[in-house]
Scaffold this motif. Structure first.
Motif, short mmCIF file in Angstrom:
data_model
loop_
_atom_site.label_atom_id
_atom_site.label_comp_id
_atom_site.label_asym_id
_atom_site.label_seq_id
_atom_site.Cartn_x
_atom_site.Cartn_y
_atom_site.Cartn_z
N THR A 12 0.72 -1.28 0.06
CA THR A 12 -0.09 -0.06 -0.07
C THR A 12 0.96 1.24 -0.05
N GLU A 13 0.24 2.16 -0.50
CA GLU A 13 0.98 3.56 -0.34
C GLU A 13 1.20 4.05 0.96
N GLU A 14 0.60 3.88 1.91
CA GLU A 14 0.88 4.03 3.45
C GLU A 14 1.87 3.25 3.76
N PHE A 15 2.09 1.89 3.48
CA PHE A 15 3.31 1.12 3.85
C PHE A 15 4.42 1.69 3.44
N LYS A 16 4.55 2.02 1.92
CA LYS A 16 5.66 2.53 1.42
C LYS A 16 6.04 3.89 2.26
N ARG A 17 5.20 4.88 2.45
CA ARG A 17 5.47 6.05 2.99
C ARG A 17 6.30 5.80 4.31
N ASP A 18 5.46 4.63 5.01
CA ASP A 18 6.21 4.49 6.44
C ASP A 18 7.57 4.09 6.31
N LEU A 44 12.83 -0.84 -2.05
CA LEU A 44 12.66 0.38 -1.25
C LEU A 44 13.61 1.44 -1.72
N ARG A 45 14.64 1.18 -2.37
CA ARG A 45 15.57 2.21 -2.92
C ARG A 45 14.66 3.19 -3.97
N ASN A 46 13.81 2.37 -4.73
CA ASN A 46 12.94 3.00 -5.72
C ASN A 46 11.92 3.74 -5.01
N TRP A 47 11.41 3.34 -3.96
CA TRP A 47 10.42 4.14 -3.04
C TRP A 47 11.25 5.63 -2.57
#
Length: 94
Positions: A12-18, A44-47
């Motif tokens: 989820t976008e929320e997971f990525k932001r966290d 994770l590096r891409n995020w």
């Protein structure tokens, strides 16, 4: 053989932001945080990179998340309308 799966996982976008916030606040490397969370370091590096772009810290010409969704969404919508017989010529608005 390793236990790694070749299947892509969706987050989820929320997971990525966290997780990006964790990288920024922990003082650890992306690889260390990725191992700790059980996600791929490359993902994770891409995020983290996309977050930098979204904050206006990317290279000129790199698309923000919002811009890239718009860039990819319009052709899909247009193609769907064409399949329904409602094709619009974007050049002339007809």
């Amino acid at each position: 053989m390793g236990s790694k799966s070749n299947r892509s996982r969706r987050y989820t976008e929320e997971f990525k932001r966290d997780e990006v916030a964790l990288v920024r606040s922990s003082g650890k490397t992306v690889t260390e945080v990725a191992r700790q969370l059980g996600v791929s370091a490359e993902g994770l590096r891409n995020w983290v990179k996309q977050d930098e772009i979204d904050r206006g810290q990317g290279a000129p010409g790199e698309l923000t998340t919002a811009a890239s969704r718009g860039a990819y969404g319009v052709p899909r919508i247009h193609a769907g309308l064409c399949r329904l017989g409602h094709c619009v010529n974007p050049a002339v608005g007809e």
